[in-house]
Design a protein around this motif. Structure first.
Motif, PDB file in Angstrom:
ATOM      1  N   PRO A   1      48.200  24.373  52.570  1.00 12.33           N
ATOM      2  CA  PRO A   1      49.262  23.586  53.232  1.00 12.33           C
ATOM      3  C   PRO A   1      48.756  22.304  53.892  1.00 12.33           C
ATOM      4  N   ASP A   2      47.606  22.385  54.563  1.00 16.93           N
ATOM      5  CA  ASP A   2      47.126  21.225  55.319  1.00 16.93           C
ATOM      6  C   ASP A   2      46.802  20.035  54.416  1.00 16.93           C
ATOM      7  N   THR A   3      46.218  20.301  53.251  1.00 14.39           N
ATOM      8  CA  THR A   3      45.720  19.205  52.425  1.00 14.39           C
ATOM      9  C   THR A   3      46.568  18.970  51.178  1.00 14.39           C
ATOM     10  N   GLY A   4      47.416  19.933  50.818  1.00 11.95           N
ATOM     11  CA  GLY A   4      48.191  19.793  49.594  1.00 11.95           C
ATOM     12  C   GLY A   4      47.375  20.022  48.337  1.00 11.95           C
ATOM     13  N   ARG A   5      46.097  20.416  48.507  1.00 11.90           N
ATOM     14  CA  ARG A   5      45.234  20.653  47.354  1.00 11.90           C
ATOM     15  C   ARG A   5      45.319  22.108  46.917  1.00 11.90           C
ATOM     16  N   TYR A   6      44.772  22.362  45.754  1.00  7.16           N
ATOM     17  CA  TYR A   6      44.895  23.693  45.172  1.00  7.16           C
ATOM     18  C   TYR A   6      43.534  24.373  45.052  1.00  7.16           C
ATOM     19  N   ARG A   7      43.560  25.678  45.153  1.00 12.45           N
ATOM     20  CA  ARG A   7      42.386  26.501  44.906  1.00 12.45           C
ATOM     21  C   ARG A   7      42.840  27.787  44.203  1.00 12.45           C
ATOM     22  N   LEU A   8      41.887  28.532  43.658  1.00  7.38           N
ATOM     23  CA  LEU A   8      42.233  29.794  43.004  1.00  7.38           C
ATOM     24  C   LEU A   8      42.791  30.773  44.030  1.00  7.38           C
ATOM     25  N   GLY A   9      43.762  31.583  43.609  1.00  9.18           N
ATOM     26  CA  GLY A   9      44.464  32.482  44.520  1.00  9.18           C
ATOM     27  C   GLY A   9      43.919  33.900  44.481  1.00  9.18           C
ATOM     28  N   LEU A  10      44.289  34.684  45.458  1.00  6.81           N
ATOM     29  CA  LEU A  10      43.697  36.016  45.634  1.00  6.81           C
ATOM     30  C   LEU A  10      44.280  37.086  44.718  1.00  6.81           C
ATOM     31  N   ARG A  11      45.392  36.764  44.026  1.00  7.36           N
ATOM     32  CA  ARG A  11      45.883  37.715  43.046  1.00  7.36           C
ATOM     33  C   ARG A  11      44.812  37.962  41.990  1.00  7.36           C
ATOM     34  N   LEU A  12      43.985  36.931  41.779  1.00 11.98           N
ATOM     35  CA  LEU A  12      42.884  37.063  40.825  1.00 11.98           C
ATOM     36  C   LEU A  12      41.940  38.187  41.237  1.00 11.98           C
ATOM     37  N   VAL A  13      41.751  38.378  42.539  1.00 17.15           N
ATOM     38  CA  VAL A  13      40.863  39.429  43.012  1.00 17.15           C
ATOM     39  C   VAL A  13      41.464  40.788  42.677  1.00 17.15           C
ATOM     40  N   GLN A  14      42.789  40.914  42.866  1.00 18.65           N
ATOM     41  CA  GLN A  14      43.446  42.167  42.537  1.00 18.65           C
ATOM     42  C   GLN A  14      43.340  42.455  41.040  1.00 18.65           C
ATOM     43  N   LEU A  15      43.588  41.422  40.233  1.00 22.61           N
ATOM     44  CA  LEU A  15      43.489  41.597  38.785  1.00 22.61           C
ATOM     45  C   LEU A  15      42.054  41.926  38.386  1.00 22.61           C
ATOM     46  N   ALA A  16      41.097  41.291  39.027  1.00 14.71           N
ATOM     47  CA  ALA A  16      39.687  41.549  38.705  1.00 14.71           C
ATOM     48  C   ALA A  16      39.313  42.981  39.060  1.00 14.71           C
ATOM     49  N   ASN A  17      39.770  43.452  40.215  1.00 19.21           N
ATOM     50  CA  ASN A  17      39.483  44.836  40.600  1.00 19.21           C
ATOM     51  C   ASN A  17      40.054  45.804  39.584  1.00 19.21           C
ATOM     52  N   SER A  18      41.268  45.492  39.115  1.00 22.15           N
ATOM     53  CA  SER A  18      41.888  46.339  38.110  1.00 22.15           C
ATOM     54  C   SER A  18      41.093  46.290  36.806  1.00 22.15           C
ATOM     55  N   ALA A  19      40.621  45.090  36.443  1.00 24.97           N
ATOM     56  CA  ALA A  19      39.816  44.943  35.224  1.00 24.97           C
ATOM     57  C   ALA A  19      38.560  45.797  35.334  1.00 24.97           C
ATOM     58  N   LEU A  20      37.895  45.739  36.498  1.00 22.93           N
ATOM     59  CA  LEU A  20      36.635  46.458  36.674  1.00 22.93           C
ATOM     60  C   LEU A  20      36.825  47.966  36.668  1.00 22.93           C
ATOM     61  N   SER A  21      37.957  48.413  37.187  1.00 22.66           N
ATOM     62  CA  SER A  21      38.149  49.865  37.292  1.00 22.66           C
ATOM     63  C   SER A  21      38.375  50.484  35.917  1.00 22.66           C
ATOM     64  N   ARG A  22      38.669  49.655  34.897  1.00 21.65           N
ATOM     65  CA  ARG A  22      38.886  50.194  33.562  1.00 21.65           C
ATOM     66  C   ARG A  22      37.585  50.365  32.781  1.00 21.65           C
ATOM     67  N   ILE A  23      36.520  49.688  33.253  1.00 24.05           N
ATOM     68  CA  ILE A  23      35.281  49.717  32.488  1.00 24.05           C
ATOM     69  C   ILE A  23      34.657  51.108  32.581  1.00 24.05           C
ATOM     70  N   ASP A  24      34.083  51.560  31.509  1.00 25.92           N
ATOM     71  CA  ASP A  24      33.386  52.840  31.507  1.00 25.92           C
ATOM     72  C   ASP A  24      32.233  52.766  32.502  1.00 25.92           C
TER      73      ASP A  24
ATOM     74  N   ARG B   1      29.684  54.536  33.139  1.00 23.37           N
ATOM     75  CA  ARG B   1      28.325  54.755  32.664  1.00 23.37           C
ATOM     76  C   ARG B   1      27.698  53.476  32.109  1.00 23.37           C
ATOM     77  N   ASP B   2      28.497  52.732  31.337  1.00 21.51           N
ATOM     78  CA  ASP B   2      27.967  51.501  30.750  1.00 21.51           C
ATOM     79  C   ASP B   2      27.542  50.520  31.829  1.00 21.51           C
ATOM     80  N   VAL B   3      28.381  50.434  32.863  1.00 20.88           N
ATOM     81  CA  VAL B   3      28.111  49.488  33.937  1.00 20.88           C
ATOM     82  C   VAL B   3      26.962  49.963  34.808  1.00 20.88           C
TER      83      VAL B   3
END
Lengths: 252, 252
Positions: A65-88, A90-92
């Motif tokens: 809001p202060d600068t009007g500039r953009y950055r990556l949002g935190l929904r990405l963290v939720q999606l990433a956590n979901s992505a990671l929880s699907r990985i086998d 043992r492999d990881v």
DNA sequence: TCCGAGCGTTGCCTTTTCGGCAACACTGTT
DNA sequence: AACAGTGTTGCCGAAAAGGCAACGCTCGGA
């Protein structure tokens, strides 16, 4: 025909452009304005503005809001956590077992919680000729092993009846065990000094999912004369360092 | 006029649909096929197929070769790490300082590496009436503090000349200091026993960014009669537990 | 073994949406 | 005060997306 690398596949250009915006934001050390994003992606500012607004609505980007500039949002963290929880797991986890064995020289194990105990799922054997032997499928005695105590400290159930004394050092008092479990929860790792069998020491740490549930246990074990209190203490850091990347939901 | 919640904003429908696909995959406990994704998003299978192919090309989703089904892709983890690294570290770290003070009763500090030393950026004071005092802006003596040793162990530079002896316990030998730094790197945390000033003990752990660079140091300090070796040992777990979520790039 | 149902992809054409121009409002700097 | 740059939005033409239909494949049941 299902090989998406074939040239006949028609990409969705708008999706490609949206991903280009995310990539540009990921690569930038600071927040970016609409015009700058447009320049870096080759999209006109009006198109960039509309896409950013839609991505912001979906919380994949965030408008500061202060600068009007953009950055990556935190929904990405939720999606990433979901992505990671699907990985086998043992492999990881296997490279971490290898790393732990290399750093400490002792046998590294990966266990998963089961009914009434935790079970060894994978292990990397110590390269030393004198080593403690792990075995896939073997359940751990809950009150007498480091793995088992991690299991108990995070919701695992202790069977009824007397606690069997496997060695002189086995904890057989339920109140002493409770105190030990409190301490394990506090510091995030467990230890066992010749409690399951004479001459065998071990430490273990939990692996938690995004909802703070125990999904696995990382352990180290070795002969007590080599894997003594000092060696165990030195191994705690590497153990926790290797457990942490496996835990999307590391406790705060 | 820049308020995106205004009804005049025209969303990019294709981007919304792509995000709906990501959401559906995030919410599903298992991998999903094209038709199932189409049903859950209301998009026809042909459109879903094309969008999935484009998202797969960008690695936001991954097609599992054996089953032909889709799951969220690991590019999301990279984007999430980038998203997290933009957050103001103080805002994120402050609750951890509070948690650390509450768990241990001692003063918790956050420092950032600077030129030749690390500097205190934030702190939460012990609630005990007998406490060690922190001060924002204060640089730490590299060879004589836990914070400073973390700094040195991960690339910080030690000034030329003699190492000043602040107490009987200060490390003044460069070779002894080097050995200490090796140990700190191994186990991931540092300690100082009355080395900077009599009666003051401390422990510290690094906070690393996604490229393994030191971005901050989390510390705990207290009077030696209370924050003794046993209390310090008990505090290591909470310290590491609170440093880990701040580190997108925890070392493996 | 055969058949049918469902899945997944792709050609093609119509429809819809997007892209981009232009205009406007705003902000910051000189 | 003026100018440059930013950011947004109306509008319209062009391009892309959507979806139908066809095709190939796989799997399960008879």
């Amino acid at each position: 025909m299902t090989d998406v690398s074939q040239t006949t596949v028609r990409p969705v250009v708008v999706v490609e452009r949206a991903l280009a915006i995310l990539d540009v934001l990921a690569d930038a050390p600071q927040d970016l304005g609409t015009n700058e994003i447009a320049r870096r992606t080759g999209i006109t500012p009006s198109s960039a503005s509309r896409m950013l607004a839609t991505l912001a609505k979906g919380e994949l980007v965030r408008r500061v809001p202060d600068t009007g500039r953009y950055r990556l949002g935190l929904r990405l963290v939720q999606l990433a956590n979901s992505a990671l929880s699907r990985i086998d797991l043992r492999d990881v986890a296997h490279p971490h077992l290898v790393a732990l064995m290399e750093v400490t020289g002792e046998t590294a194990t990966l266990s998963v919680p089961g009914e009434g105990s935790a079970m060894t799922l994978d292990f990397v054997q110590s390269s030393s000729s004198v080593r403690s032997v792990a075995e896939i499928g073997r359940p751990s005695v809950p009150h007498a092993t480091a793995i088992g105590k991690v299991y108990l400290s995070l919701g695992g159930t202790l069977p009824d009846g007397r606690l069997t004394a496997y060695t002189d050092r086995t904890i057989t008092s339920r109140s002493a065990l409770s105190k030990a479990l409190v301490r394990i929860r506090e510091r995030g790792w467990a230890e066992a000094f010749e409690e399951r069998e004479p001459g065998l020491n071990a430490i273990a740490a939990p692996v938690l999912d995004a909802d703070q549930r125990l999904v696995a246990i990382l352990g180290l074990q070795g002969p007590a004369w080599r894997f003594d209190a000092a060696a165990m203490e030195r191994a705690v850091g590497p153990l926790l360092d290797n457990a942490a990347p496996l835990s999307p939901g590391s406790p705060a």
